[in-house]
Design an enzyme around this catalytic site. Sequence first.
Site, PDB file in Angstrom:
ATOM      1  N   THR A  57      -1.087   7.567  -0.922  1.00 29.22           N
ATOM      2  CA  THR A  57      -2.372   7.483  -1.626  1.00 29.22           C
ATOM      3  C   THR A  57      -3.275   6.393  -1.080  1.00 29.22           C
ATOM      4  OG1 THR A  57      -1.563   5.884  -3.269  1.00 29.22           O
ATOM      5  CG2 THR A  57      -1.200   8.231  -3.729  1.00 29.22           C
ATOM      6  N   ARG A  86       0.833  -1.199   0.000  1.00 30.94           N
ATOM      7  CA  ARG A  86       0.000   0.000   0.000  1.00 30.94           C
ATOM      8  C   ARG A  86       0.865   1.244   0.000  1.00 30.94           C
ATOM      9  NH1 ARG A  86      -4.327   0.826   4.763  1.00 30.94           N
ATOM     10  NH2 ARG A  86      -2.404   0.905   5.981  1.00 30.94           N
TER      11      ARG A  86
END
Length: 210
Positions: free
Chosen positions: A109, A105
């Site tokens: 963002t 991840r």
Amino acid sequence: MTQHLTIVNHPLVQHKLSLMREKETSTAVFRQLLREISQLLAYEVTRELPMTTKEIETPLEKMDAPVLAGRKLALISILRAGNGLLDGMLELIPSARVGFVGLYRDEKTLQPVKYYFKVPENLSERLVIVVDPMLATGNSSAAAVQMLKDAGATNIRFLCLLAAPEGVARMKEAHPDVPIVTASVDTRLNEKGYILPGLGDAGDRMFGTR
């Protein structure tokens, strides 16, 4: 399995989950509890596997005995934390085929970035169970499921230890045909995308990297 969300409220599942949540629980104990709870969750997610019969011979006589039908199911781990659930499930279903989806991840963002993808053949003919301890924003899970659909999978279930309402909603929006099985839907996500009250970062706690 028709309903989109199943919460496994079995007392053993809930007790082991509470032990895992405690911040003082050691890496070794956390890992063992995850292995144990994964088998209990696997029992639920495989409840409706297709069956057939074959003739066997007991020490006393022949009989038509129930056995699993069709191709071996596929277990797909979302790396790295998914391996904690995978290990326990393989003890219960040792003949399963195994695949891996590597996603991380982006911390800015919160969007998933792929770095690895290796899955069994003939996904269209298999029940595919995707495993990841945490369903947080749902972005990585939705992306992984889409990759599997692109690879031919049509019968997919998602198994996690904890879910956030935001992740459940994201998965339902992106993949309404994919049932979710979990031990708990927690309260919410914090500003960093972690589940609250949660249990911290499952991968860090499992591998001792926190």
